[in-house]
Design an enzyme around this catalytic site. Structure first.
Site, mmCIF file in Angstrom:
data_model
loop_
_atom_site.group_PDB
_atom_site.id
_atom_site.type_symbol
_atom_site.label_atom_id
_atom_site.label_comp_id
_atom_site.label_asym_id
_atom_site.label_seq_id
_atom_site.Cartn_x
_atom_site.Cartn_y
_atom_site.Cartn_z
ATOM 1 N N LYS A 55 1.153 -0.735 0.068
ATOM 2 C CA LYS A 55 0.211 -0.012 -0.305
ATOM 3 C C LYS A 55 0.482 1.039 0.097
ATOM 4 O O LYS A 55 1.787 1.613 1.071
ATOM 5 C CB LYS A 55 -0.914 0.401 1.329
ATOM 6 C CG LYS A 55 -2.659 0.405 0.790
ATOM 7 C CD LYS A 55 -3.381 0.151 2.067
ATOM 8 C CE LYS A 55 -4.921 0.532 2.495
ATOM 9 N NZ LYS A 55 -5.462 1.111 3.320
HETATM 10 O O1 G3P Z 1 -8.167 1.667 5.274
HETATM 11 C C1 G3P Z 1 -8.874 3.477 4.434
HETATM 12 C C2 G3P Z 1 -9.909 3.672 4.839
HETATM 13 O O2 G3P Z 1 -10.630 2.487 4.723
HETATM 14 C C3 G3P Z 1 -9.956 4.230 6.697
HETATM 15 O O3 G3P Z 1 -11.531 4.235 6.784
HETATM 16 O O4 G3P Z 1 -13.106 5.056 8.477
HETATM 17 O O5 G3P Z 1 -10.579 4.729 8.556
HETATM 18 O O6 G3P Z 1 -11.955 6.459 7.501
HETATM 19 P P1 G3P Z 1 -11.932 5.403 8.099
#
Ligand code: G3P
Length: 232
Positions: free
Chosen positions: A83
């Protein structure tokens, strides 16, 4: 749309695997740090649980640092996808990694122009963050829609991985648009299966069956002598 879990928690992963619907895993430095475990052994355990792509993120911010980390991560297991953040140095790293055959998931994508550049650099996956755009009053799903149009128009093979999905409607919308993958926390996966009418309906069926059994009729009905093929 393939379902990924956005977690580094092995208990959640093990449970989701047992449901038979999980294809892969995405992690990020915040999720990994929450587990308080050695990164490499955690990744190896996740790879042993899920037989699909497992994203592991670099934390360097220069092309050289990212490439160094990417080579270490990719060597841990063949399922690892590296990533890389969507910054200029990240694009440079993706270009090199793609020429080396190392799969990348380009993350922290918030616009179609970023997604276009990531695809051109050779990203295997692009991760637009839906929820975080919604958080700042920008319709996150619209970004997925535009990226889908652009990628389809030019035949890019980069897979759209809808990330930062926060609730079931996000999952439905991403699937309607045709995102290749939806990654979500375990609690969202749980919400996907829940429906009060299912619980109510099952409760009613079982209650009726209990009454039926009490009357002694059920017992006779399910004996082998009364099954349609029993006398063949
Ligand atoms: O892994 C990246 C992403 O899915 C993060 O989600 O909810 O922290 O914005 P969130």
């Amino acid at each position: 749309m393939k379902i990924f879990l956005d977690t580094a928690n092995v208990d959640e992963i093990r449970e989701a695997v047992s449901w038979g619907v999980l294809y892969g895993i995405t992690t990020n430095p915040s999720l990994v740090s929450k587990e308080g475990r050695d990164f490499k052994s955690l990744l190896l355990e996740i790879c042993s649980l899920v037989k699909g792509p497992i994203s592991a993120e670099v934390v360097g911010t220069t092309k050289e640092e990212m490439l160094r980390e990417a080579h270490i991560l990719a060597a841990i297991h063949e399922q690892i996808v590296v990533k890389i953040p969507l910054i200029v140095e990240g694009l440079k790293a993706v270009k090199v990694l793609s020429s080396e055959g190392i799969r990348t998931n380009v993350t922290l994508c918030f616009s179609p122009t970023q997604a276009l550049l990531a695809a051109k650099a050779g990203a295997s996956y692009i991760s637009p963050f839906v929820g975080r755009l919604d958080d700042i009053s920008h319709e996150g799903m619209e970004t997925i829609r535009v990226i889908k149009t652009i990628y389809s128009q030019y035949g890019f093979t980069t897979e759209i991985l809808a990330a930062s999905l926060r609730h079931p409607l996000h999952v439905v919308e991403a699937a309607k648009i045709g995102a290749d993958i939806g990654t979500m926390p375990f609690k969202v996966l749980e919400q996907l299966i829940k429906h009060p009418l299912t619980d109510l309906g099952l409760e009613r069926f079982l209650k009726d069956w209990r009454v039926f059994k009490k009357e002694g009729i059920a017992q006779q009905t399910v004996t082998s002598a009364t099954l349609p093929h029993s006398h063949v």
